[in-house]
Design an enzyme around this catalytic site. Structure first.
Site, short mmCIF file in Angstrom:
data_model
loop_
_atom_site.label_atom_id
_atom_site.label_comp_id
_atom_site.label_asym_id
_atom_site.label_seq_id
_atom_site.Cartn_x
_atom_site.Cartn_y
_atom_site.Cartn_z
N HIS A 44 7.52 44.41 30.47
CA HIS A 44 8.57 45.25 31.06
C HIS A 44 9.15 44.53 32.27
O HIS A 44 8.48 43.72 32.92
CB HIS A 44 7.98 46.60 31.48
CG HIS A 44 7.76 47.55 30.34
ND1 HIS A 44 7.47 48.88 30.52
CD2 HIS A 44 7.81 47.35 29.01
CE1 HIS A 44 7.34 49.47 29.33
NE2 HIS A 44 7.53 48.56 28.40
N GLU A 46 9.68 45.42 35.31
CA GLU A 46 8.96 45.58 36.58
C GLU A 46 7.73 44.68 36.64
O GLU A 46 7.44 44.07 37.67
CB GLU A 46 8.51 47.04 36.78
CG GLU A 46 9.64 48.05 36.78
CD GLU A 46 9.89 48.65 35.39
OE1 GLU A 46 9.97 47.88 34.40
OE2 GLU A 46 10.01 49.88 35.31
N CYS A 74 7.92 53.45 33.83
CA CYS A 74 6.96 54.09 32.93
C CYS A 74 5.59 54.09 33.62
O CYS A 74 5.39 53.44 34.64
CB CYS A 74 6.89 53.32 31.60
SG CYS A 74 5.85 51.84 31.68
N CYS A 77 4.03 50.53 34.41
CA CYS A 77 4.68 49.83 35.53
C CYS A 77 4.43 50.55 36.86
O CYS A 77 4.29 49.91 37.90
CB CYS A 77 6.17 49.72 35.27
SG CYS A 77 6.52 48.64 33.86
#
Lengths: 140, 140
Positions: A44, A46, A74, A77
């Site tokens: 992801h 992040e 999410c 993260c």
């Protein structure tokens, strides 16, 4: 947030989400979602930005950094952010189903509460949301 | 779990946590916590093992895999596991403060519930717990 949006637009086959990390007003890391591109559920925006910031600063303590991300993080993260020590988060679009910081705050284990951070949602919300909408429209 | 314990014992300066992922009875990934070693808050044993398994199988879909980990996964790792599609988890010691699957199940956002997986805690609990205890005793 404009830089995070630019990063989101760098996504090829992936859901367009971008993230930048700043320290002392300077961008030290930028990344976009590579979940499909890298075949990696952990890739992801992040997570990749945190990893890049750690390398740039040669430390895993990102306490004085700020994160800008186009979508509310999410759970995976969010915990990475809490663990990194980043204390200020600006996010664009809300993520009612999977966002933790504002949309599902009960999902934060009580022991994490002392690590409380400042989270500002809805920054450039319309632009950030539209990038996602356009992506999913194309997909259909 | 014995293999996960061996991995935990490979930790140098890090909190000793080990993880292996099996498919069709064969170990396809093994990793230990490298948070300090790599200066990376995301370098938990489970995340590293998932990344290795994805490479080994050339896919991010680990649906038919099982994970063995010496400590109940933290929130970050738990979501990575849910996203990976791994459906069966065996863990050793319970993590009352930061474990999600059994110790803090309310922390799972409702939208994740359809992804429900089988989680078995307390496997070789004493051995897994003792490695951690010994580590923290030495640290003091």
């Amino acid at each position: 947030m404009q830089n995070a949006i630019e990063e989101a637009l760098n996504c090829k086959e992936d859901v367009p989400i971008g993230c930048v990390i700043k320290k002392d007003g300077k961008i030290i890391a930028r990344a976009h979602n590579k979940r499909e591109e890298d075949n990696d559920v952990t890739a992801h925006a992040e997570i990749l930005a945190i990893q890049e910031a750690q390398k740039a600063l040669k430390t895993s303590r990102l306490n004085d950094c700020e994160m800008y991300v186009t979508l509310e993080p999410c759970p995976m993260c969010s915990w990475a952010i809490l663990k990194s020590g980043i204390k200020t988060i600006y996010f664009g679009a809300y993520n009612p189903d999977y966002g933790v910081f504002i949309s599902n705050p009960n999902c934060i284990p009580p022991k994490y509460l002392p690590l409380a951070i400042k989270v500002y949602g809805g920054i450039e919300e319309e632009k950030c949301g539209k990038i996602l909408e356009d992506f999913f429209k194309k997909l259909r």
